[in-house]
Design a protein around this motif. Structure first.
Motif, mmCIF file in Angstrom:
data_model
loop_
_atom_site.group_PDB
_atom_site.id
_atom_site.type_symbol
_atom_site.label_atom_id
_atom_site.label_comp_id
_atom_site.label_asym_id
_atom_site.label_seq_id
_atom_site.Cartn_x
_atom_site.Cartn_y
_atom_site.Cartn_z
ATOM 1 N N ARG A 137 0.822 -1.212 0.000
ATOM 2 C CA ARG A 137 0.000 0.000 0.000
ATOM 3 C C ARG A 137 0.859 1.266 0.000
ATOM 4 N NH1 ARG A 137 -5.252 -1.145 0.563
ATOM 5 N NH2 ARG A 137 -5.823 -3.192 1.417
ATOM 6 N N LEU A 138 2.100 1.129 0.429
ATOM 7 C CA LEU A 138 3.044 2.232 0.334
ATOM 8 C C LEU A 138 3.229 2.638 -1.124
ATOM 9 C CD1 LEU A 138 5.281 4.108 1.455
ATOM 10 C CD2 LEU A 138 6.806 2.130 1.505
ATOM 11 N N GLY A 139 3.137 1.674 -2.038
ATOM 12 C CA GLY A 139 3.262 1.966 -3.461
ATOM 13 C C GLY A 139 2.159 2.894 -3.951
ATOM 14 N N VAL A 140 0.926 2.679 -3.484
ATOM 15 C CA VAL A 140 -0.191 3.550 -3.858
ATOM 16 C C VAL A 140 0.065 4.963 -3.346
ATOM 17 C CG1 VAL A 140 -2.675 3.958 -3.636
ATOM 18 C CG2 VAL A 140 -1.806 1.618 -3.857
ATOM 19 N N TYR A 141 0.522 5.061 -2.111
ATOM 20 C CA TYR A 141 0.839 6.365 -1.514
ATOM 21 C C TYR A 141 1.909 7.100 -2.329
ATOM 22 C CZ TYR A 141 3.088 9.572 1.824
ATOM 23 O OH TYR A 141 3.663 10.664 2.421
ATOM 24 N N LEU A 142 2.963 6.382 -2.714
ATOM 25 C CA LEU A 142 4.024 6.998 -3.518
ATOM 26 C C LEU A 142 3.502 7.412 -4.892
ATOM 27 C CD1 LEU A 142 6.999 4.603 -2.659
ATOM 28 C CD2 LEU A 142 6.674 6.945 -1.850
ATOM 29 N N GLY A 143 2.650 6.571 -5.481
ATOM 30 C CA GLY A 143 2.071 6.917 -6.775
ATOM 31 C C GLY A 143 1.210 8.167 -6.702
ATOM 32 N N GLU A 144 0.453 8.308 -5.633
ATOM 33 C CA GLU A 144 -0.366 9.509 -5.454
ATOM 34 C C GLU A 144 0.513 10.740 -5.261
ATOM 35 O OE1 GLU A 144 -2.794 8.406 -2.165
ATOM 36 O OE2 GLU A 144 -4.301 7.380 -3.414
ATOM 37 N N MET A 145 1.616 10.573 -4.533
ATOM 38 C CA MET A 145 2.559 11.675 -4.350
ATOM 39 C C MET A 145 3.162 12.089 -5.699
ATOM 40 S SD MET A 145 6.042 11.783 -2.017
ATOM 41 C CE MET A 145 5.135 11.208 -0.592
ATOM 42 N N PHE A 146 3.527 11.085 -6.502
ATOM 43 C CA PHE A 146 4.050 11.351 -7.845
ATOM 44 C C PHE A 146 3.041 12.177 -8.647
ATOM 45 C CE2 PHE A 146 4.205 10.456 -12.316
ATOM 46 C CZ PHE A 146 5.545 10.406 -12.649
ATOM 47 N N ALA A 147 1.783 11.719 -8.648
ATOM 48 C CA ALA A 147 0.747 12.392 -9.436
ATOM 49 C C ALA A 147 0.519 13.824 -8.963
ATOM 50 C CB ALA A 147 -0.556 11.595 -9.363
ATOM 51 N N GLY A 184 5.019 -12.047 -3.904
ATOM 52 C CA GLY A 184 3.590 -11.951 -3.639
ATOM 53 C C GLY A 184 2.891 -10.830 -4.377
ATOM 54 N N TYR A 185 3.636 -9.921 -4.963
ATOM 55 C CA TYR A 185 3.051 -8.778 -5.672
ATOM 56 C C TYR A 185 4.152 -8.059 -6.444
ATOM 57 C CZ TYR A 185 5.134 -6.293 -1.721
ATOM 58 O OH TYR A 185 6.019 -5.814 -0.780
ATOM 59 N N ASN A 186 3.725 -7.191 -7.346
ATOM 60 C CA ASN A 186 4.649 -6.335 -8.091
ATOM 61 C C ASN A 186 4.500 -4.919 -7.564
ATOM 62 O OD1 ASN A 186 6.140 -4.846 -9.915
ATOM 63 N ND2 ASN A 186 4.944 -5.411 -11.719
ATOM 64 N N GLN A 187 5.546 -4.379 -6.986
ATOM 65 C CA GLN A 187 5.471 -3.057 -6.372
ATOM 66 C C GLN A 187 5.061 -1.980 -7.370
ATOM 67 O OE1 GLN A 187 8.293 -4.744 -6.803
ATOM 68 N NE2 GLN A 187 9.616 -3.441 -8.060
ATOM 69 N N SER A 188 5.457 -2.145 -8.637
ATOM 70 C CA SER A 188 5.123 -1.131 -9.642
ATOM 71 C C SER A 188 3.639 -1.114 -9.978
ATOM 72 C CB SER A 188 5.955 -1.362 -10.912
ATOM 73 O OG SER A 188 7.326 -1.148 -10.646
ATOM 74 N N ASP A 189 2.941 -2.251 -9.757
ATOM 75 C CA ASP A 189 1.487 -2.277 -9.935
ATOM 76 C C ASP A 189 0.822 -1.241 -9.040
ATOM 77 O OD1 ASP A 189 1.723 -4.366 -11.696
ATOM 78 O OD2 ASP A 189 0.915 -5.889 -10.355
ATOM 79 N N PHE A 190 1.288 -1.156 -7.811
ATOM 80 C CA PHE A 190 0.646 -0.274 -6.834
ATOM 81 C C PHE A 190 1.031 1.189 -7.054
ATOM 82 C CE2 PHE A 190 0.467 -4.476 -5.014
ATOM 83 C CZ PHE A 190 -0.838 -4.522 -4.545
ATOM 84 N N ILE A 191 2.264 1.425 -7.497
ATOM 85 C CA ILE A 191 2.644 2.788 -7.869
ATOM 86 C C ILE A 191 1.778 3.263 -9.034
ATOM 87 C CG2 ILE A 191 4.493 4.245 -8.783
ATOM 88 C CD1 ILE A 191 6.484 2.373 -7.356
ATOM 89 N N ALA A 192 1.609 2.397 -10.035
ATOM 90 C CA ALA A 192 0.778 2.735 -11.191
ATOM 91 C C ALA A 192 -0.661 2.990 -10.774
ATOM 92 C CB ALA A 192 0.840 1.603 -12.224
#
Length: 227
Positions: free
Chosen positions: A89-99, A128-136
């Motif tokens: 879920r940190l990936g989603v947070y970073l992706g939102e920060m990027f956006a 278990g997951y791809n971190q870039s999926d969550f950033i995207a």
């Protein structure tokens, strides 16, 4: 919401992904002190990196990154938690920060689809997951751009790129990816997402097969750029 968070923090305190200190009610995943120490990539650095990594091959039409990756610093610890400690879920947070920081740049590219750089199925199963999926996902949700996380597949397991030269990296990822099925890419602009871009070899190889499949232009973005 803050009351619920405060109650949860009492029983299970949230910790900074970098320094492990307790987070305040206003902080999410990373404390403000650690965030303040991470270097942002300025326009001059990004222009230099584009010329160095992408301009000659004419595959990637544009490139942007939010941060500068520094070894043994705050961002490296954050990326490690994202990739190896289950903090997806940190990936989603970073992706939102990027956006939030780079939405104007991405908007100028008229992106039709966002797609993450895929992991090989063996590595994905192990992690278990791809971190870039969550950033995207974080970028796409903020910018209202669809995410095609199954657009590209990695068809060949590749060794780690860490100690390889640029030419060795290019050879290492050559023909390592393929398009899934028969997506309608004709005339579409694609944004490739990775967590950290070093030489750009992996991104360029994915861009090559997207252009071959009919994409109009391919752009690249990452949370961080590394030397």
């Amino acid at each position: 919401m803050k009351f619920v968070t405060a109650c949860l923090d009492f029983f299970l305190p949230r910790r900074c992904a970098s320094c492990n200190s307790s987070l305040t009610l206003q902080e999410f995943y990373v404390c403000s002190q650690c965030l303040g120490k991470i270097k942002y990539a300025d326009k001059e650095r990004l222009e230099f990196e584009f010329r160095k990594k992408f301009e000659r091959d004419k595959i990637i039409s544009g490139f942007v990154s939010l941060f500068i990756f520094e070894k043994d610093k705050e961002l490296q610890r954050i990326i490690h938690e994202l990739k190896y400690e289950g903090m997806f879920r940190l990936g989603v947070y970073l992706g939102e920060m990027f956006a939030n920081n780079l939405q104007d740049q991405v908007a100028s590219w008229s992106i039709d689809i966002i797609t993450p750089i895929p992991l090989h199925h063996l590595k994905r199963a192990e992690r278990g997951y791809n971190q870039s999926d969550f950033i995207a996902r974080g970028i796409g949700s903020k910018l209202n751009i669809p995410v095609g996380k199954r657009l590209i597949k990695r068809v060949r397991f590749t060794s780690t790129q860490t100690e390889l030269t640029l030419q060795e990296r290019k050879q290492n990822v050559l023909n390592a990816f393929a398009i899934r099925g028969k997506p309608k890419l004709q005339g579409r602009n694609i944004l490739l997402i990775d967590d950290v871009i070093t030489t750009g070899a992996t991104v360029s190889e994915c861009g090559r097969i997207l252009l071959r499949a009919g994409a109009s232009k391919v752009y690249a973005a990452s949370m961080a750029i590394a030397d």
